[in-house]
Design a protein around this motif. Structure first.
Motif, PDB file in Angstrom:
ATOM      1  N   ILE A 214       0.854  -1.202   0.000  1.00  0.00           N
ATOM      2  CA  ILE A 214       0.000   0.000   0.000  1.00  0.00           C
ATOM      3  C   ILE A 214       0.888   1.249   0.000  1.00  0.00           C
ATOM      4  CG2 ILE A 214      -1.629   1.374   1.358  1.00  0.00           C
ATOM      5  CD1 ILE A 214      -2.858  -1.261   2.321  1.00  0.00           C
ATOM      6  N   ALA A 228      -1.366   3.431  -7.125  1.00  0.00           N
ATOM      7  CA  ALA A 228      -2.603   3.015  -6.458  1.00  0.00           C
ATOM      8  C   ALA A 228      -3.839   3.613  -7.109  1.00  0.00           C
ATOM      9  CB  ALA A 228      -2.567   3.388  -4.985  1.00  0.00           C
ATOM     10  N   LYS A 229      -3.669   4.591  -7.986  1.00  0.00           N
ATOM     11  CA  LYS A 229      -4.824   5.183  -8.665  1.00  0.00           C
ATOM     12  C   LYS A 229      -5.233   4.384  -9.894  1.00  0.00           C
ATOM     13  CE  LYS A 229      -5.151   8.710  -5.879  1.00  0.00           C
ATOM     14  NZ  LYS A 229      -6.223   8.666  -4.872  1.00  0.00           N
ATOM     15  N   GLN A 234      -5.266  -1.452  -8.201  1.00  0.00           N
ATOM     16  CA  GLN A 234      -6.221  -1.542  -7.087  1.00  0.00           C
ATOM     17  C   GLN A 234      -6.835  -2.927  -6.980  1.00  0.00           C
ATOM     18  OE1 GLN A 234      -9.284   1.376  -7.465  1.00  0.00           O
ATOM     19  NE2 GLN A 234      -7.905   3.109  -7.170  1.00  0.00           N
ATOM     20  N   GLN A 235      -7.185  -3.480  -8.127  1.00  0.00           N
ATOM     21  CA  GLN A 235      -7.832  -4.794  -8.114  1.00  0.00           C
ATOM     22  C   GLN A 235      -6.912  -5.846  -7.508  1.00  0.00           C
ATOM     23  OE1 GLN A 235     -11.004  -5.994  -9.890  1.00  0.00           O
ATOM     24  NE2 GLN A 235     -11.571  -3.924  -9.360  1.00  0.00           N
ATOM     25  N   ALA A 238      -6.506  -5.249  -3.791  1.00  0.00           N
ATOM     26  CA  ALA A 238      -7.693  -5.647  -3.030  1.00  0.00           C
ATOM     27  C   ALA A 238      -7.725  -7.159  -2.842  1.00  0.00           C
ATOM     28  CB  ALA A 238      -8.962  -5.181  -3.750  1.00  0.00           C
ATOM     29  N   SER A 242      -7.635  -9.195   0.693  1.00  0.00           N
ATOM     30  CA  SER A 242      -8.643 -10.188   1.061  1.00  0.00           C
ATOM     31  C   SER A 242      -7.994 -11.512   1.453  1.00  0.00           C
ATOM     32  CB  SER A 242      -9.606 -10.441  -0.104  1.00  0.00           C
ATOM     33  OG  SER A 242     -10.258  -9.253  -0.454  1.00  0.00           O
TER      34      SER A 242
ATOM     35  N   LEU B 318     -15.123  -5.870   4.876  1.00  0.00           N
ATOM     36  CA  LEU B 318     -15.008  -7.302   5.173  1.00  0.00           C
ATOM     37  C   LEU B 318     -16.089  -8.086   4.420  1.00  0.00           C
ATOM     38  CD1 LEU B 318     -13.392  -9.360   6.769  1.00  0.00           C
ATOM     39  CD2 LEU B 318     -14.998  -9.089   8.647  1.00  0.00           C
ATOM     40  N   MET B 321     -14.996  -8.504   0.963  1.00  0.00           N
ATOM     41  CA  MET B 321     -13.943  -9.527   0.896  1.00  0.00           C
ATOM     42  C   MET B 321     -14.553 -10.929   0.920  1.00  0.00           C
ATOM     43  SD  MET B 321     -11.006  -8.065   3.458  1.00  0.00           S
ATOM     44  CE  MET B 321      -9.786  -6.856   2.910  1.00  0.00           C
ATOM     45  N   ILE B 375     -16.338  -4.868  -8.855  1.00  0.00           N
ATOM     46  CA  ILE B 375     -16.957  -3.790  -8.072  1.00  0.00           C
ATOM     47  C   ILE B 375     -16.591  -3.970  -6.587  1.00  0.00           C
ATOM     48  CG2 ILE B 375     -19.167  -2.849  -7.272  1.00  0.00           C
ATOM     49  CD1 ILE B 375     -18.997  -2.159 -10.100  1.00  0.00           C
ATOM     50  N   ARG B 377     -14.007  -5.384  -5.347  1.00  0.00           N
ATOM     51  CA  ARG B 377     -12.595  -5.046  -5.109  1.00  0.00           C
ATOM     52  C   ARG B 377     -12.391  -3.539  -5.099  1.00  0.00           C
ATOM     53  NH1 ARG B 377     -11.031  -9.494  -9.420  1.00  0.00           N
ATOM     54  NH2 ARG B 377     -11.784 -11.262  -8.204  1.00  0.00           N
ATOM     55  N   SER B 378     -13.203  -2.831  -5.861  1.00  0.00           N
ATOM     56  CA  SER B 378     -13.035  -1.369  -5.807  1.00  0.00           C
ATOM     57  C   SER B 378     -13.556  -0.846  -4.461  1.00  0.00           C
ATOM     58  CB  SER B 378     -13.684  -0.689  -7.008  1.00  0.00           C
ATOM     59  OG  SER B 378     -15.076  -0.793  -6.936  1.00  0.00           O
ATOM     60  N   ILE B 380     -13.279  -2.584  -1.688  1.00  0.00           N
ATOM     61  CA  ILE B 380     -12.181  -2.932  -0.785  1.00  0.00           C
ATOM     62  C   ILE B 380     -11.052  -1.893  -0.919  1.00  0.00           C
ATOM     63  CG2 ILE B 380     -10.398  -4.667  -0.260  1.00  0.00           C
ATOM     64  CD1 ILE B 380     -12.465  -6.760  -1.448  1.00  0.00           C
ATOM     65  N   GLY B 381     -10.746  -1.553  -2.175  1.00  0.00           N
ATOM     66  CA  GLY B 381      -9.700  -0.570  -2.427  1.00  0.00           C
ATOM     67  C   GLY B 381     -10.004   0.772  -1.780  1.00  0.00           C
ATOM     68  N   MET B 384      -9.332   0.676   1.729  1.00  0.00           N
ATOM     69  CA  MET B 384      -7.897   0.714   2.030  1.00  0.00           C
ATOM     70  C   MET B 384      -7.328   2.108   1.764  1.00  0.00           C
ATOM     71  SD  MET B 384      -6.957  -2.862   0.108  1.00  0.00           S
ATOM     72  CE  MET B 384      -5.192  -2.878   0.403  1.00  0.00           C
ATOM     73  N   LEU B 386      -7.306   3.744  -1.200  1.00  0.00           N
ATOM     74  CA  LEU B 386      -6.558   3.819  -2.454  1.00  0.00           C
ATOM     75  C   LEU B 386      -7.118   4.839  -3.442  1.00  0.00           C
ATOM     76  CD1 LEU B 386      -5.902   0.038  -3.162  1.00  0.00           C
ATOM     77  CD2 LEU B 386      -4.472   1.674  -1.949  1.00  0.00           C
ATOM     78  N   ARG B 387      -8.336   5.382  -3.156  1.00  0.00           N
ATOM     79  CA  ARG B 387      -8.916   6.258  -4.178  1.00  0.00           C
ATOM     80  C   ARG B 387      -9.104   7.692  -3.690  1.00  0.00           C
ATOM     81  NH1 ARG B 387     -13.394   3.324  -7.593  1.00  0.00           N
ATOM     82  NH2 ARG B 387     -14.709   3.527  -5.774  1.00  0.00           N
TER      83      ARG B 387
END
Lengths: 368, 387
Positions: A214, A228-229, A234-235, A238, A242, B318, B321, B375, B377-378, B380-381, B384, B386-387
């Motif tokens: 990260i 990360a953008k 990202q996929q 993620a 998980s 979660l 996930m 979707i 995973r985004s 989840i991202g 985290m 990330l966006r």
């Protein structure tokens, strides 16, 4: 309970912060100062009763210590020393001083009793940390012998795992055991504890891979924006997160089940080792891929964590070994698969922590 | 929002004896049903096993509407009790599709957002296993991009008029009512703003329901067309313009439930029965162990979400996930069992071959329904940072 576990983790972090850790891989030299700090403060023998010379607590504490050390990237003989001390504690013998270690398979050793002393001969392969430890616990499934690693007739053939940590062959020719006594602990109990500790350590390393990844993908800019953008990044990140969350859940479940001796312990422990060892390579691969070539350099801390994951996958049984242990509990006239998973009321008792009769003895074989 | 559906005050572990006894009762019932031949265990039975009589039998035993308060015909039980019942019916491949959406999603939704009249009207029937619901979310131009819905509801005097098309609406041809996400305000470009939820009673003279035949040879899905359908004012669910928030609040329930990793469990259990009878190779044992370990750990994760939801938390990341890992696992289970068993998936070749065939045919849907894994995973991202 949770706060107690947090306390242990925080305390270990604090102790490790007391000395400058080495980073990078392979390991150039081990963190002797950290080990001294840890042993002196009593964190190296948690999970061993105080009357046996340990620091008290249960296996959950030992698991948390192993995971925290692994997540910090410091490389220490915590698991082998803890296992060796614990095995000795089950015999009633006094805890030897100094750092101990233990091999997974001592079946190549022959013991001879002669006028009150026990003489050991044979070879134990792939003993972690044997080149820096002072003593070795030799466990044959029924009794434990403590051997001085500097004893006459004992040769340590040095080597390392791919992380650079000691992994040695120990050859004995008529070595006099320092002490020797029978134990009630079973081979499957020792394997279970070893597997639990390594599962926890790998989950700790895997968490460190996620954190490092990260950080890297947020800091590193390519094509005008942080990695990360990018959706593709990202996929994968993620999915990595998980997978690691799943590892951690499995380890927590196993540690709690082992500590409470619940009937779920056998399933939870085997599941944890299968899930953690099974995903270790994927986690290492994803971490490296997302770090790009930068993570492949010797100086970069990532190598510590991915090297650990790759080195530890098969310790105390591979994913396949433990999968067969699980399968035998189901297929050999055990409970229905779903009963086993839910641990429901009609589950036949199959407790690997207290019974030597589980089929795990038959299926986790000696390693070559 | 009312507390009962979220069960905020019941700690997870307080009553594990009660949960064990519920599990044992449900299991005994299911085994008796299988022995009596009332159903044959099937893969993905929560999507395709439509059996109103079976639903009514579950209802009469108090195993539906578990979390619905007694005043609405429910049982005032915990979310965790519901999870135990769900785990058992799924693992046994029982035909639970008729009531699944009503029990899982509509009951909490009505409790959280419904008027007193709506609760009185629908909840007792849901708890009896007699009132079935469909959910109209996806549209021809809005699949994973749910905020792009075009179905529009406009005020007409003291009622609503609904126009548009919903797609992939499971069980709409059999349901007594359907909840519809529609735009009441603003334009399509306003995305999440201006959406509202409606409950549409079925059948309805201006609602056309056309079956969609899928690759499994069946027709669980429908295309539902609203031809200027007249709805009473009381059809609005919750607040006008709050449709998006209301839909999202249900998603943690929908995404982390046991149906996200157990859809193909009946196949694994049937295979294990075969192996116990006929013996097994090392490779087959390995496969059984690997799949068991993953299922066991996914169950722990799913239960963790249930515990956090019960405690009033919002474990969205979660839950995402669990669905990503779980729905991937459901498909991999089919592939691994197929490979290790060497059995040809087919119909008419015995129960195991048939389960395998069902598993293969249903697998493409696992990682699509309820939000594609990309979707998730985004989400989840985002969790985290990330966006």
């Amino acid at each position: 309970m949770t706060s107690h576990r947090d306390d242990i983790r925080d305390a270990v972090k604090q102790i490790l912060a007391g000395s400058e850790p080495t980073i990078g891989a392979p390991i150039a030299h081990w963190d002797a100062q950290s080990w001294t700090n840890l042993t002196e403060s009593g964190f190296a023998d948690l999970g061993i009763a105080e009357e046996s010379g340990g620091s008290g607590g249960d296996v959950t504490d030992a698991v948390d210590v192993a995971a925290t050390i692994a997540a910090s990237g410091v490389c220490l003989p915590i698991i082998e020393h803890g296992l060796a001390c614990w095995v000795v504690s089950t015999t009633g013998l006094a805890k030897p001083t100094g750092t101990g270690t233990i091999g997974e398979d001592s079946s190549g050793i022959v013991a001879e009793e002669s006028s009150g002393t026990v003489l050991l001969s044979g070879r134990i392969s792939a003993v972690p940390w044997a080149s820096i430890a002072q003593w070795l616990a030799v466990f044959d499934g029924h009794s434990v012998a403590v051997v001085d690693l500097a004893a006459d007739g004992l040769v340590v053939h040095p080597g390392t795992d791919i992380l650079g940590a000691p992994l040695c062959d120990v050859v004995m020719t008529g070595v006099v055991a320092r002490s020797h006594a029978p134990t009630t602990v079973s081979a499957s109990q020792v394997r279970s504890r070893g597997a639990a500790l390594y599962s926890a350590a790998m989950a700790g390393s895997a968490r460190a891979v996620v954190d490092a990844t990260i950080r890297h993908t947020s800091d590193r800019t390519q094509f005008g924006r942080p990695l990360a953008k990018f959706q593709a990044v990202q996929q994968r990140l993620a999915q990595l997160a998980s997978t690691v969350a799943q590892m951690e859940r499995a380890v927590d479940e196993a540690a709690e089940a082992l500590a409470t001796d619940s009937t779920r312990a056998a399933v939870a422990l085997a599941s944890a080792k299968v899930v953690v060892s099974g995903a270790a390579a994927d986690v290492a691969a994803a971490g490296h891929h997302l770090h790009g070539a930068i993570g492949f350099t010797r100086e970069h801390p990532l190598g510590r964590y991915t090297g650990s994951l790759q080195s530890w996958r098969n310790r105390w049984g591979s994913a396949d070994d433990w999968a067969r242990v699980l399968a035998s509990q189901i297929l050999d006239d055990g409970p229905d698969l779903w009963d086993l998973i839910t641990g429901g009321s009609d589950v036949a008792s199959s407790d690997a922590t207290s019974s030597d009769a589980t089929s795990s003895d038959a299926t986790i074989g000696a390693r070559p | 929002m009312s507390a009962p559906a979220l069960d905020a005050h019941t700690p997870f572990s307080i009553d594990s004896e009660r949960l064990d006894s519920v599990r044992a009762d449900v299991r005994t019932f299911l085994r008796a049903e299988i022995d009596a031949g009332t159903f044959v265990p099937a893969c993905d039975s929560w999507m395709s096993g439509f059996d109103p009589e079976f639903s009514a039998r579950l209802g009469s035993r108090g195993w539906l509407g578990v979390t619905i308060p007694e005043q609405y015909g429910g049982h005032g039980g915990s979310q965790l009790e519901r999870v135990v019942i769900a785990e058992e019916v799924l693992a046994h491949g029982a035909p639970v599709a008729a009531h699944w959406i009503a029990d899982r999603q509509m009951a909490p939704s009505l409790l959280n957002f419904g008027t007193e009249d709506q609760r009185q009207k629908y909840l007792p029937g849901i708890a009896r296993g007699e009132t079935f619901f469909a959910i109209g979310m996806s549209e021809p131009e809005a699949g994973s991009d749910l905020a792009a819905v075009r179905t529009r509801a406009v005020v007409d005097g003291d009622s609503w008029r609904l126009n548009g098309t919903k797609l992939w609406t499971t069980g709409a041809h059999l349901a007594h009512a359907m909840v519809v996400l529609a735009r009441t305000d603003g334009e399509i470009g306003d995305r999440q703003k201006g959406l509202s939820q409606f409950v549409v009673d079925l059948p309805h003279p201006s609602v056309e329901i056309r079956p969609i035949h899928s690759i499994d040879g069946e027709a669980h899905f429908n295309e539902v067309v609203f031809h200027d359908a007249h709805l009473p004012q009381s059809a609005l669910l919750g607040e006008r313009g709050q449709g998006w928030t209301q839909v999202m609040s249900e998603l943690a329930f929908e995404r982390s439930g046991p149906e996200r990793y157990l859809s193909t469990m009946p196949l694994l259990r049937a295979w294990v029965e075969e192996l116990r009878r006929d013996g097994s190779s090392e490779e087959q044992q390995r496969t059984v162990g690997l799949l068991t370990a993953r299922a066991s750990t996914l169950r722990q994760m799913s239960q963790q979400v249930a515990r956090e939801l019960s405690a009033g938390g919002h474990p969205d990341v979660l839950a995402a996930m669990v669905k990503d890992l779980g729905s991937t696992f459901e498909g991999e289970l089919v592939e691994q069992v197929r490979r290790a068993s060497g059995v040809e998936p087919r119909f008419g070749g015995g129960r195991f071959a048939e389960l395998l065939a069902q598993g293969v045919l249903h697998t493409p849907a696992f990682t699509l329904r309820g939000g594609t894994n990309e979707i998730l995973r985004s989400i989840i991202g985002r969790g985290m940072g990330l966006r």
